[in-house]
Motif scaffolding. Structure first.
Motif, PDB file in Angstrom:
ATOM      1  N   ARG A  18       0.833  -1.206   0.000  1.00 30.05           N
ATOM      2  CA  ARG A  18       0.000   0.000   0.000  1.00 30.05           C
ATOM      3  C   ARG A  18       0.870   1.259   0.000  1.00 30.05           C
ATOM      4  NH1 ARG A  18      -5.324   0.249   1.372  1.00 30.05           N
ATOM      5  NH2 ARG A  18      -6.413  -1.728   1.435  1.00 30.05           N
ATOM      6  N   GLU A  19       1.950   1.253   0.759  1.00 31.55           N
ATOM      7  CA  GLU A  19       2.857   2.409   0.787  1.00 31.55           C
ATOM      8  C   GLU A  19       3.495   2.622  -0.584  1.00 31.55           C
ATOM      9  OE1 GLU A  19       4.567   5.764   1.776  1.00 31.55           O
ATOM     10  OE2 GLU A  19       3.177   4.701   3.099  1.00 31.55           O
ATOM     11  N   ASP A  20       3.910   1.538  -1.243  1.00 31.99           N
ATOM     12  CA  ASP A  20       4.465   1.658  -2.589  1.00 31.99           C
ATOM     13  C   ASP A  20       3.425   2.207  -3.564  1.00 31.99           C
ATOM     14  OD1 ASP A  20       6.963   0.766  -1.821  1.00 31.99           O
ATOM     15  OD2 ASP A  20       6.627  -1.302  -2.476  1.00 31.99           O
ATOM     16  N   LEU A  21       2.189   1.759  -3.438  1.00 29.92           N
ATOM     17  CA  LEU A  21       1.123   2.268  -4.300  1.00 29.92           C
ATOM     18  C   LEU A  21       0.863   3.755  -4.032  1.00 29.92           C
ATOM     19  CD1 LEU A  21      -1.453  -0.670  -4.316  1.00 29.92           C
ATOM     20  CD2 LEU A  21       0.032   0.073  -6.190  1.00 29.92           C
ATOM     21  N   ARG A  22       0.900   4.158  -2.765  1.00 26.45           N
ATOM     22  CA  ARG A  22       0.724   5.582  -2.442  1.00 26.45           C
ATOM     23  C   ARG A  22       1.784   6.422  -3.145  1.00 26.45           C
ATOM     24  NH1 ARG A  22      -1.459   3.841   2.535  1.00 26.45           N
ATOM     25  NH2 ARG A  22       0.553   3.460   3.492  1.00 26.45           N
ATOM     26  N   GLU A  23       3.015   5.952  -3.158  1.00 28.72           N
ATOM     27  CA  GLU A  23       4.099   6.692  -3.819  1.00 28.72           C
ATOM     28  C   GLU A  23       3.850   6.795  -5.325  1.00 28.72           C
ATOM     29  OE1 GLU A  23       6.435   8.422  -2.241  1.00 28.72           O
ATOM     30  OE2 GLU A  23       5.405   7.752  -0.431  1.00 28.72           O
ATOM     31  N   VAL A  24       3.355   5.731  -5.926  1.00 28.61           N
ATOM     32  CA  VAL A  24       3.050   5.758  -7.365  1.00 28.61           C
ATOM     33  C   VAL A  24       1.923   6.744  -7.636  1.00 28.61           C
ATOM     34  CG1 VAL A  24       2.139   4.419  -9.296  1.00 28.61           C
ATOM     35  CG2 VAL A  24       3.884   3.429  -7.813  1.00 28.61           C
ATOM     36  N   TYR A  25       0.871   6.718  -6.817  1.00 28.20           N
ATOM     37  CA  TYR A  25      -0.262   7.624  -7.019  1.00 28.20           C
ATOM     38  C   TYR A  25       0.123   9.092  -6.840  1.00 28.20           C
ATOM     39  CZ  TYR A  25      -4.006   4.269  -7.711  1.00 28.20           C
ATOM     40  OH  TYR A  25      -4.839   3.312  -8.245  1.00 28.20           O
ATOM     41  N   LYS A  26       1.120   9.367  -6.036  1.00 31.37           N
ATOM     42  CA  LYS A  26       1.564  10.753  -5.855  1.00 31.37           C
ATOM     43  C   LYS A  26       2.243  11.290  -7.107  1.00 31.37           C
ATOM     44  CE  LYS A  26       2.074  10.400  -0.869  1.00 31.37           C
ATOM     45  NZ  LYS A  26       3.006  10.299   0.262  1.00 31.37           N
ATOM     46  N   VAL A  27       2.792  10.414  -7.922  1.00 30.58           N
ATOM     47  CA  VAL A  27       3.504  10.829  -9.131  1.00 30.58           C
ATOM     48  C   VAL A  27       2.623  10.762 -10.374  1.00 30.58           C
ATOM     49  CG1 VAL A  27       5.474  10.247 -10.625  1.00 30.58           C
ATOM     50  CG2 VAL A  27       5.704  10.061  -8.143  1.00 30.58           C
TER      51      VAL A  27
END
Length: 120
Positions: A18-27
């Motif tokens: 989920r944390e990795d996905l959050r980082e992708v969604y921020k970009v």
């Protein structure tokens, strides 16, 4: 497109994913991203449910806490205004999800060999 892949480490769990996905969604609202997800990335079966959410609605429900959503909306606020999006928080969040859906490309690479894919 920029390629994004998760890096598995020991004890990688759904919270890490989920944390990795959050980082992708921020970009992804700024530039298109291709997210490669292979069968070796399925450490927990719940990962597939998250991928399914991305593919069906464009977002993982409850991925961001409410206070973090405000910051994400703030980054796309000018673009939303130019597009004529209403000033409500819900409308801006829908616009954010729409931008993510347009720019987030998922590539699934699953091996058909063996029983693992059939069982999942």
């Amino acid at each position: 497109y920029k390629l994004s892949v998760i890096n598995l480490v020991r004890n990688y769990k759904e919270d890490n994913f989920r944390e990795d996905l959050r980082e992708v969604y921020k970009v992804v609202t700024k530039k298109p991203i291709t997210f490669l997800f292979t069968d070796s990335h399925v450490v927990e079966e719940g990962f597939l449910e998250l991928i399914n959410n991305i593919l069906t609605i464009g977002m993982v429900p409850a991925l961001f806490p409410e206070e973090e959503k405000d910051g994400l909306i703030g980054e796309i606020e000018d673009a939303a205004r130019k597009e004529g999006v209403p000033e409500s928080k819900e409308a801006k969040w829908d616009y954010f999800v729409s931008r993510c859906r347009d720019n987030f490309h998922v590539v699934l690479a699953m091996s058909p060999a063996g029983d693992t894919l059939r069982i999942r």
